[in-house]
Design a protein around this motif. Structure first.
Motif, short mmCIF file in Angstrom:
data_model
loop_
_atom_site.label_atom_id
_atom_site.label_comp_id
_atom_site.label_asym_id
_atom_site.label_seq_id
_atom_site.Cartn_x
_atom_site.Cartn_y
_atom_site.Cartn_z
N TRP A 17 -10.94 -18.16 76.74
CA TRP A 17 -9.92 -18.16 77.79
C TRP A 17 -10.10 -16.94 78.68
CZ3 TRP A 17 -7.08 -22.42 78.30
CH2 TRP A 17 -6.94 -23.24 77.19
N TYR A 19 -7.86 -14.69 81.12
CA TYR A 19 -6.45 -14.42 81.40
C TYR A 19 -6.32 -13.75 82.75
CZ TYR A 19 -5.73 -15.52 76.53
OH TYR A 19 -5.70 -16.16 75.31
N ARG A 20 -5.42 -14.29 83.56
CA ARG A 20 -5.17 -13.73 84.89
C ARG A 20 -3.88 -12.94 84.88
NH1 ARG A 20 -8.16 -16.23 89.14
NH2 ARG A 20 -9.58 -17.72 88.25
N ASP A 23 -0.19 -14.50 84.44
CA ASP A 23 0.08 -15.24 83.20
C ASP A 23 -0.57 -16.61 83.17
OD1 ASP A 23 1.53 -13.17 82.06
OD2 ASP A 23 3.41 -13.87 82.92
N LYS A 25 -4.03 -18.91 82.52
CA LYS A 25 -5.30 -18.76 81.83
C LYS A 25 -6.18 -19.94 82.14
CE LYS A 25 -3.68 -20.58 77.39
NZ LYS A 25 -3.54 -20.29 75.97
N LYS A 68 -11.58 -10.12 71.92
CA LYS A 68 -10.88 -9.92 73.18
C LYS A 68 -11.63 -8.82 73.91
CE LYS A 68 -6.40 -11.40 71.59
NZ LYS A 68 -5.00 -11.09 71.38
#
Length: 126
Positions: A17, A19-20, A23, A25, A68
């Motif tokens: 994913w 993530y922007r 909020d 994705k 992550k």
């Protein structure tokens, strides 16, 4: 001298994913990965030099791996979706060694691989 690749790149099965900040994705497929970066395919539109947050899932031969990471888009190719080359940013040498060891043992098909980090690897042995 141009940019030199210092880490072995592995073709793997994986996903993840992006993530922007708002909020949202977006899903991606991992094409290949190394301890210094990842190549992905996604329908998400990014620009070169964008800094993104990612959650990466790699399905290794022995154990799955989740990471992550923050990355910088260094190359973009358009085709069926977008293919991005992303360089990890903010990883410590220890993070890179751990990722390289995981990839070598779980995705490389061999334990006969030498990394440029061998010289400093002893600093992390307890």
């Amino acid at each position: 001298m141009g940019n030199m690749r210092h880490c072995q790149r592995y073709i793997v099965t994986g996903s993840g994913w992006i993530y922007r900040s708002n909020d949202q994705k977006a899903e991606f497929k991992v094409n290949d990965i190394s301890a210094s970066g990842v190549n992905i395919t996604s329908n998400s539109v990014l620009k070169e030099k964008d800094i993104i947050l990612m959650e990466i899932y790699v399905y290794g031969n022995l154990l799955p791996f989740t990471k992550k990471a923050k990355g910088e888009v260094v190359r973009k190719q358009q085709g069926m979706g977008y293919r991005y080359s992303i360089r990890f940013v903010g990883l410590t040498d220890k993070d890179m060694i751990e990722m390289d060891e995981y990839l070598r043992l779980n995705c490389g098909g061999t334990d006969l691989h030498y990394t440029p980090y061998e010289v400093i690897y002893d600093d992390f042995i307890e």
